[in-house]
Structures are given as C-alpha cells and as structure tokens.
Write a protein that holds these residues in place. Structure first.
Motif, PDB file in Angstrom:
ATOM      1  N   SER A 119     -62.501 -82.765  -0.221  1.00 25.14           N
ATOM      2  CA  SER A 119     -62.650 -81.463  -0.854  1.00 25.14           C
ATOM      3  C   SER A 119     -62.539 -81.583  -2.367  1.00 25.14           C
ATOM      4  CB  SER A 119     -61.601 -80.471  -0.351  1.00 25.14           C
ATOM      5  OG  SER A 119     -61.805 -79.188  -0.910  1.00 25.14           O
ATOM      6  N   SER A 120     -63.472 -80.963  -3.046  1.00 26.12           N
ATOM      7  CA  SER A 120     -63.493 -81.019  -4.507  1.00 26.12           C
ATOM      8  C   SER A 120     -63.145 -79.682  -5.143  1.00 26.12           C
ATOM      9  CB  SER A 120     -64.879 -81.462  -4.994  1.00 26.12           C
ATOM     10  OG  SER A 120     -65.890 -80.603  -4.478  1.00 26.12           O
ATOM     11  N   TRP A 121     -62.888 -78.646  -4.307  1.00 22.53           N
ATOM     12  CA  TRP A 121     -62.658 -77.324  -4.915  1.00 22.53           C
ATOM     13  C   TRP A 121     -61.597 -76.481  -4.226  1.00 22.53           C
ATOM     14  CZ3 TRP A 121     -64.883 -73.238  -1.824  1.00 22.53           C
ATOM     15  CH2 TRP A 121     -65.685 -73.700  -0.764  1.00 22.53           C
ATOM     16  N   SER A 178     -57.997 -81.736  -9.304  1.00 28.72           N
ATOM     17  CA  SER A 178     -58.196 -80.355  -9.747  1.00 28.72           C
ATOM     18  C   SER A 178     -57.831 -79.344  -8.669  1.00 28.72           C
ATOM     19  CB  SER A 178     -59.650 -80.141 -10.182  1.00 28.72           C
ATOM     20  OG  SER A 178     -60.540 -80.463  -9.128  1.00 28.72           O
ATOM     21  N   VAL A 179     -57.936 -79.743  -7.390  1.00 25.57           N
ATOM     22  CA  VAL A 179     -57.587 -78.857  -6.281  1.00 25.57           C
ATOM     23  C   VAL A 179     -56.104 -78.490  -6.329  1.00 25.57           C
ATOM     24  CG1 VAL A 179     -57.424 -78.716  -3.750  1.00 25.57           C
ATOM     25  CG2 VAL A 179     -59.452 -79.700  -4.811  1.00 25.57           C
TER      26      VAL A 179
END
Length: 288
Positions: A119-121, A178-179
């Motif tokens: 997961s990137s977000w 960033s998550v």
C-alpha cells in the motif's frame, strides 16, 4: 495505470476471441460465411476475432451452434463472464452500498494461505482499526453518493480480519513510510492506528515492512495491490477494481512486491519508524 488495465483485460478478451476463431476454422467456414449463417453484418466476425467488439452470451451461443460445436458454448460463455469480471467499476460494485462489497470478498480471504499486500496511500484493510475503517468508508460513501450502510460495511471488514488470527494464513504487509503520516480522521485516530500497527506486527504469522522515504530509490511507489497465494492479484484504482489471473501478470506483481519488500525496513527498524511517526503526531497534537 489505464494501460495496465487495458493490457490485462484485452489479453483475456483475445484468448476468448482466439478460441472462437478456432471453432470457425475447424468448421471450415470463412468469416463471411459464418456472418451470413448468423445473420450478422459481414465485418462482425472479424471484429469479434480481433477482440475489437466483445461478443455477448447470445453471440457465442449462435457462433458455436453454426460451427457445430454447441457443446462448447457453456464453457465459452463462462470464459466471457470471467473476462467481464476482471474489471469492475466502483459504481457497479457498490451500487447497493458498501456492505455487500466487503462481504463478497470474505471467501477469497478464507481460502487464501499466503497474503502479500502493498500500500502506498492507506493502511491495508486487514490491519485497520474500526475507527480508521469507518473514516475511510465514510469518505468513500460521501464522495460517491452511496447509500449509507457504512456501519454495516465496517462490521463486515472487521469480521474479515479474524483471518489474521486463524491458523494456516500468513501475511506480508509492505507500506510506504508516508502511510504512517498521511492518513484520515485526524491525529488521535492516526495515533491509535499506529499503535494497532505495532500490535499486529508482533503476530507470528505477520511480516511488516515500511519503505523509507528517500530521494534515491531503485523502485518507485506503485498502485496498491493484494496478491492472494499465486492465483490472483487485486488492484484498487480510482475508477474501479481490477482482478488479475494471468500467470505472467501475477508474476510481475510478485516481482514488484519482492523489490519493494527489499527496500523496506522490517522488525526493530520498522518499529522505530512507527515510533517516530507517533512522536510526530504527538507533537502535532500538542501544537494544534
């Protein structure tokens, strides 16, 4: 990303088209002869065989009958439905609300033994707290103007998380750093989510990797995806939900996961990154 969607779906469409073309050739018919028998425009057979125009179930039934292969029609129609199921727009999947979309995935989770998630977000659904899930699904419901069944949808997703604690299932989660910072629902909710992440990472069947933010990466972030054993990949995009079953394309995602996991920090290093994110949230709450 649209090109990737087209590649996956178009390849499956072409496989079906090739099977139909084989039936015609085995019957000794030209495309024009088959079109005449079916009562179609002369170019329709060519468009179907080149995967330009997708056939309907009725088209396939008539095609097989005119080629003397009626017994193959059910299998071909099943293939058509499988192709159609590869790409589902959110508005179609969620037309009756969010709860059903959550519940229909439970059998897939129950039969999968080896999960890999990138997961990137957002936090992956399987490791979200109820409050985080509610914030995510509430935002989706309001943005898409869906019927309000968020409470039931949250319950369905949390029920699915029981698989995390059942024997015989292994999970490997990789998230971008960033998550840990850019979430939803505010600092208190995010702090609770990060604490939950710490707890989940201690489960013996769970591996957690966090990819550090840095300017010299060898593998850039990609769309979030799930790999279920080695049989299926699901990708959530802005416009819809992609299911990939082509072995060669699954392998591309397996390779991407391996490369991203190699960039990630695990164990104590990942724990340190979570603690740093928690400290940053605490400072933000103190100054707000």
């Amino acid at each position: 990303m649209r090109a990737a969607v087209s590649s996956s779906v178009q390849r499956a469409r072409q496989v079906l088209a090739n099977r139909l073309a084989e039936l015609r050739r085995d019957a000794g018919l030209t495309g024009r002869e088959l079109a005449t028998r079916c009562g179609w425009h002369a170019s329709k057979v060519s468009r179907i065989e080149n995967a330009v125009t997708p056939p309907t179930a009725a088209d396939i039934q008539l095609w097989a009958t005119q080629c003397g292969a009626e017994q193959q029609a059910p299998d071909l129609v099943a293939s058509l439905r499988a192709v159609k199921g590869m790409w589902i727009e959110w508005r179609r999947m969620e037309r009756s609300g969010l709860r059903q979309a959550q519940e229909t995935r439970l059998p897939l989770y129950e039969r999968t033994r080896n999960f890999r998630s990138y997961s990137s977000w957002l936090m992956p659904g399987m490791i979200q707290t109820p409050a985080y899930t509610e914030a995510v699904l509430r935002a989706v419901q309001q943005r898409r103007g869906l019927v309000d069944d968020v409470e039931k949808a949250v319950a369905a997703r949390i029920e699915r998380q029981r698989v995390l604690h059942e024997r015989g299932h292994r999970f490997a989660f990789v998230v971008e750093e960033s998550v840990l910072y850019a979430g939803i629902g505010g600092t208190a909710l995010m702090a609770s989510q990060l604490e939950h992440l710490q707890t989940i990472s201690e489960l013996p069947n769970v591996s957690l990797g966090v990819v550090p933010m840095r300017p010299d990466r060898s593998r850039w972030p990609v769309e979030g995806f799930w790999i279920y054993d080695a049989t299926q990949v699901n990708v959530e995009l802005v416009s819809g939900y992609l299911t990939i079953t082509q072995p060669s394309e699954i392998e591309l995602y397996v390779q991407a996961f391996g490369e991203l996991a190699a960039l990630a920090q695990h164990g104590a290093a990942a724990e340190s990154m979570i603690i740093t994110a928690l400290d940053a949230l605490a400072k933000r709450r103190a100054t707000s």
